[in-house]
Write an enzyme that holds these catalytic residues in place. Structure first.
Site, mmCIF file in Angstrom:
data_model
loop_
_atom_site.group_PDB
_atom_site.id
_atom_site.type_symbol
_atom_site.label_atom_id
_atom_site.label_comp_id
_atom_site.label_asym_id
_atom_site.label_seq_id
_atom_site.Cartn_x
_atom_site.Cartn_y
_atom_site.Cartn_z
ATOM 1 N N SER B 40 -10.832 -20.011 -9.179
ATOM 2 C CA SER B 40 -9.597 -19.022 -9.287
ATOM 3 C C SER B 40 -9.237 -18.341 -10.378
ATOM 4 O O SER B 40 -7.898 -18.780 -10.668
ATOM 5 C CB SER B 40 -8.461 -19.964 -8.759
ATOM 6 O OG SER B 40 -8.508 -20.499 -7.347
ATOM 7 N N CYS B 44 -9.446 -9.081 -12.205
ATOM 8 C CA CYS B 44 -8.901 -7.962 -12.732
ATOM 9 C C CYS B 44 -8.079 -8.185 -14.166
ATOM 10 O O CYS B 44 -7.762 -7.149 -14.527
ATOM 11 C CB CYS B 44 -7.673 -7.968 -11.658
ATOM 12 S SG CYS B 44 -8.222 -8.165 -10.202
ATOM 13 N N ARG B 444 8.790 16.266 2.561
ATOM 14 C CA ARG B 444 9.426 17.417 2.869
ATOM 15 C C ARG B 444 8.741 18.836 2.699
ATOM 16 O O ARG B 444 8.556 19.720 3.454
ATOM 17 C CB ARG B 444 10.647 17.634 1.950
ATOM 18 C CG ARG B 444 11.844 16.756 2.360
ATOM 19 C CD ARG B 444 13.041 16.780 1.512
ATOM 20 N NE ARG B 444 13.712 18.013 1.722
ATOM 21 C CZ ARG B 444 14.571 18.638 0.905
ATOM 22 N NH1 ARG B 444 15.046 17.843 -0.094
ATOM 23 N NH2 ARG B 444 15.259 19.752 1.308
#
Lengths: 450, 450
Positions: B40, B44, B444
């Protein structure tokens, strides 16, 4: 859609609509009547101006009246206060600032974007010097000037909502001793009390003296200046008072014209931002909107909503078709280093609506635990027992905490369930998040409670 | 589901599954065989260890083997390398670290969580000292030791993906001169080249020497130590080399046992994480998953995915019912101060899939323009022309930029359209966002292009 458009109010909703119409219709006649001297300013920036994080008043102005006139060819007139709408003759009576002159202007289409004003309790002394509500940029400048020219020591903020809290922080930054009076048991009652307690704690840590579960009663005034704020329990010395007791929509003008009002006296509009009166539209802080989760009307005065509604109104006023679908009730704030966010329904609303819900709260970290500056973050999630549907969330935490509320706002809009949240492919790298994003850790917890 | 569970691999997927089974079944026999000494851990986190942001190797370990044994009563055996799966006899052959002994262990249910390994090109000198791939915590420790004991000056990173870039930054922090070789025209080819260019620029600014559109060819080695990296165009001196050329699933064991493999030789699993072979399950970096937007299998090695798949496998292995629905392809990274994020499909994938799409890119600010430390943020959105459906997004910007990708990941999962994005009730306050969130400003823009 053709003919002359007149817009009452030159801030977020009004100018968003005006700019949209101009983009679509380059020749359309657009008149904007703005009571103050400013257009398109960020009222939300006022606390940062007062707190000294921003130097220049002008930096809060996105676009000046002159810019609108020159670049957009929009006839923006400042110091023009509309005092009457005649919906039958389709005319406005307008009072010009600084003199007694009134003029009359006709409209083919009218957009009311008159905003909201701070609630001011009807008590003696309310008009004394040193008592301020905040709404327009001008009102912010008045506070700033008042603080600069005197030597105020004691500030009292009445009301612990977003504006009250942001102003409390600003006044602390300016070196004042700040007390805050709040009617409910914790500040920020758009949060559940357990989450509000975290914000209360953050405020105390930066030196704000909190008086919770305490009701404002009156002012003590001498020489036409405020001297103290009186609550049910005590008297607090005050050289300056900020009212943060919520806002009310500016709808006297609309009401007098016979336009239908709704919740909290806000103007009733349909999804296209049309009022009950032909050729009259309304948008922004003066209108009621729909909470998408309940379908019920609410009045929420926020710049984001005003901008979106302005865009919808502008689209419809220039021949397009657009609808504003309502809100899920997202809001965010920062109190010194503590970030606060909420969206959806809170426990009180769920009880009132009779929704059978469960809640889960987790405290975890904003980044991987081993990464520098991993701060604490508390996420509370609410979900419906019968359907598993996500209902709302509240977040309090350090840097990087608050914007996570947007994931939940998006999920609420899409009607996701709490279980769906666990499956979301959210981003992870040690500088940004634990491997399970706090939002998903909360969802894992809540699933068990549903 | 009862009987003995054996798990091969004690990192994210394996231990998530083990912990889940234990929470549900307090008496279930669970054996974990882990080849290395660690369980565990956060792979990263390795670049941050090497870059000196983290002091202790141990801080990258979420839970130690001892903790699993004592607190969870999970029989975790480190230094246990499974070398053969016999699916008919339901037995494993296991080599014990540090001696020639082998043991055999039976299973009733088997979970393969063997992870992935860095791709190593088959070129002469590949086994020289100073050349490192990164996968296990042990591999990170080896790099760290190598840097500490020598006086390396020149580092070459081969490959400009997440690991390559994070390692380039780490080596710069350690004071090395860093060159990076990348085959394509910009680094990070999970972004479109226009967005990748922004990351290339950020790397150059922190002092990384980039060699783009350049192919790695071989190593120059002397005295069994790497001396240089040779590309098609030049020779770069190298005291240390980091391979960032992608990863490959560790599936030799599964393949030898006749378990069906899929895309990129990753193990094929169904939504419940079951392989083609009865009583054998697989999860994490060794399996293929589904890209939800295309329904096609992909191989993506990421801790978030591994954790979620481990949880799903653990749920099913302990009698529950859970499905892993696939991913939308979200990833995030930080290169010094520049944040990078992506989700969904990129232009190359859209062209390959034959989807008719449009793109819009906006550059705006992470906060209200007037608020201190408002940084730049560039958002690129992709949408489908025929349906208006949102297809993907890429973000490069300063603090607060990257996590906005989660809104888009959520919207992609929910199948929202680009127009829906404009209506989202995202949070706004000056410290967090302009009044139109950058994601919505991009939406938009994109709506006009659809």
């Amino acid at each position: 859609m053709q003919g002359r458009v007149v817009i009452i109010g030159g801030d977020a909703a009004g100018m968003s609509a005006a700019a949209k119409i101009r983009r679509v219709q380059s020749q359309r006649e657009i008149l904007v009547c703005e009571k103050t001297a400013h257009t398109s300013y960020s009222a939300c920036g006022i606390p940062y101006l007062i707190g000294g994080l921003i130097d220049q008043v002008d930096s809060l102005v996105a676009r000046s009246p002159q810019e609108f006139r020159e670049k957009y060819r929009i006839d923006v007139r400042t110091g023009h206060e509309v005092v009457e709408i005649d919906p039958l003759a389709q005319r406005l009576r307008i009072r010009l600032d600084g003199n007694d002159r009134e003029i009359v202007e006709p409209y083919d289409q009218l957009l009311i974007a008159t905003g909201a004003r701070p609630f001011c309790p009807e008590v003696p002394g309310m008009d004394a010097d040193g008592i301020f509500g905040l709404s327009t940029l001008a009102s912010g400048v008045r506070v700033n000037d008042y603080l600069a020219k005197g030597t105020p020591r004691h500030a009292v903020v009445v009301g612990g909502g977003y504006i009250g809290l942001e102003m409390a922080e600003a006044l602390i930054r300016r070196g004042l001793e700040v007390s805050l009076i709040q009617k409910s048991s914790e500040v920020m009652d758009t949060l559940d009390p357990d989450m509000g307690a975290l914000v209360s704690e953050a405020l105390r840590k930066v030196g704000v003296q909190l008086y919770l579960s305490e009701t404002f009663e009156s002012f003590e005034v001498a020489d036409q200046r405020v001297k103290a704020v009186v609550t049910a329990k005590r008297k607090l010395p005050a050289d300056v008072v900020i009212l943060g007791m919520g806002v009310r929509p500016n709808t006297a003008l609309a009401e007098a014209a016979g336009i239908e009002l709704g919740v909290k006296q806000a103007i009733k509009v349909d999804g296209r931002m049309q009022t009950s009166t032909p050729n009259i539209w309304a948008a922004g802080d003066c209108v009621a909107t729909i909470q998408r989760l309940t379908g019920q009307p609410v009045h929420i005065a926020l710049g984001t909503i005003a901008n979106k509604q302005g865009l919808v109104a502008g689209t419809n006023l220039s021949g397009g078709q657009a609808w504003f679908p309502g809100v899920v009730g997202t809001a965010v704030s920062k109190i010194c280093k503590v970030e606060v966010a909420r969206t959806g329904l809170q426990e009180r609303e769920l009880r009132d609506t009779g929704i059978d819900y469960a809640a889960a709260t987790v405290e975890t970290r904003t980044r991987a635990g081993y990464y520098p500056d991993a701060g604490s973050i508390t996420v509370k999630l609410l979900g419906e027992k019968t359907t598993g549907r996500l209902l709302g969330a509240q977040i309090v935490g350090m840097e990087g905490a608050a914007k996570r509320i947007d994931v939940i706002a998006t999920a609420l809009t899409a009607g996701l369930t709490v279980a769906d949240m666990i499956d979301l492919d959210l981003s992870y790298a040690p500088p940004f998040s634990p491997v399970w994003d706090p939002v998903q850790t909360a969802a894992r917890q809540l699933v068990k409670a549903l």
